[in-house]
Design a protein around this motif. Structure first.
Motif, short mmCIF file in Angstrom:
data_model
loop_
_atom_site.label_atom_id
_atom_site.label_comp_id
_atom_site.label_asym_id
_atom_site.label_seq_id
_atom_site.Cartn_x
_atom_site.Cartn_y
_atom_site.Cartn_z
N UNK A 1 3.90 10.21 -7.11
CA UNK A 1 4.80 10.52 -8.22
C UNK A 1 4.08 10.58 -9.56
N UNK A 2 2.75 10.46 -9.51
CA UNK A 2 1.87 10.59 -10.68
C UNK A 2 2.14 9.55 -11.76
N UNK A 3 2.45 8.33 -11.33
CA UNK A 3 2.55 7.23 -12.27
C UNK A 3 1.15 6.75 -12.60
N UNK A 4 0.96 6.28 -13.81
CA UNK A 4 -0.35 5.79 -14.20
C UNK A 4 -0.54 4.37 -13.66
N UNK A 5 -1.60 4.19 -12.91
CA UNK A 5 -1.94 2.89 -12.34
C UNK A 5 -3.36 2.56 -12.76
N UNK A 6 -3.52 1.43 -13.42
CA UNK A 6 -4.85 0.98 -13.82
C UNK A 6 -5.45 0.11 -12.72
N UNK B 1 11.11 3.26 1.85
CA UNK B 1 11.11 2.32 0.73
C UNK B 1 12.44 2.41 0.00
N UNK B 2 12.85 1.28 -0.57
CA UNK B 2 14.08 1.29 -1.36
C UNK B 2 13.83 2.02 -2.67
N UNK B 3 14.84 2.70 -3.14
CA UNK B 3 14.74 3.41 -4.41
C UNK B 3 15.16 2.49 -5.54
N UNK B 4 14.31 2.37 -6.55
CA UNK B 4 14.63 1.57 -7.73
C UNK B 4 14.87 2.51 -8.89
N UNK C 1 0.83 -1.20 0.00
CA UNK C 1 0.00 0.00 0.00
C UNK C 1 0.86 1.26 0.00
N UNK C 2 1.96 1.22 0.74
CA UNK C 2 2.87 2.36 0.78
C UNK C 2 3.50 2.60 -0.61
N UNK C 3 3.85 1.54 -1.29
CA UNK C 3 4.40 1.66 -2.65
C UNK C 3 3.35 2.24 -3.60
N UNK C 4 2.12 1.76 -3.49
CA UNK C 4 1.04 2.28 -4.34
C UNK C 4 0.84 3.77 -4.07
N UNK C 5 0.83 4.16 -2.81
CA UNK C 5 0.68 5.58 -2.46
C UNK C 5 1.82 6.41 -3.05
#
Length: 142
Positions: free
Chosen positions: A94-99, A136-139, A85-89
């Motif tokens: 960061x305004x990534x598109x999530x369907x 969170x780890x940075x990728x 959930x934290x990653x999704x938030x």
């Protein structure tokens, strides 16, 4: 009794027809089966040192063993769910598109990040965020 059996058979027949005719239904069911298998894999991974065999002879001790495995499995699932959930938030921030369809592919039972053997490091030199979570780890792939 016979009527209830016939009604049950009718429902099963309708479901089988829907299943055979609908590719999307088959995909959804297969995805859920995969999640169930992943949960089973998590349990197998967490249960080590006994080859998955309950060696206790008393039923009460067997139940304690199984409850401990259930507790450990639930702890991992809750941990994973919170961080997913934290990653999704963060992705939303960061305004990534999530369907919405993507959420159907997420499972709370991954275990590749769990170190059940070996050395453990309890380095407390990191700051917790305002929710009390580790950063969170940075990728770089995103």
């Amino acid at each position: 009794m016979y009527v209830l059996q016939s009604y049950g058979q009718l429902i099963k027949t309708i479901f089988i027809c829907r299943y055979l005719l609908s590719k999307t239904l088959r995909k959804r069911i297969n995805a859920q089966l995969n999640k169930g298998e992943q949960l089973h894999g998590l349990r197998v991974y967490l249960w080590f040192g006994g080859d998955g065999i309950i060696r206790k002879k008393q039923e009460e001790q067997q139940q304690v063993t199984v409850r401990c495995l259930n507790l450990l499995t639930n702890i991992v699932i809750v941990w994973n769910t919170i961080y997913i959930q934290e990653i999704i938030n963060q992705l939303y921030t960061e305004e990534h598109e999530i369907n919405d369809i993507d959420f159907g592919h997420i499972s709370p039972a991954p275990f590749e990040h769990i170190n059940r053997l070996g050395k453990y490091s309890f380095n407390a030199n990191f700051e917790l965020n305002n929710k009390g979570l580790r950063p969170l780890r940075k990728l770089n792939n995103f």
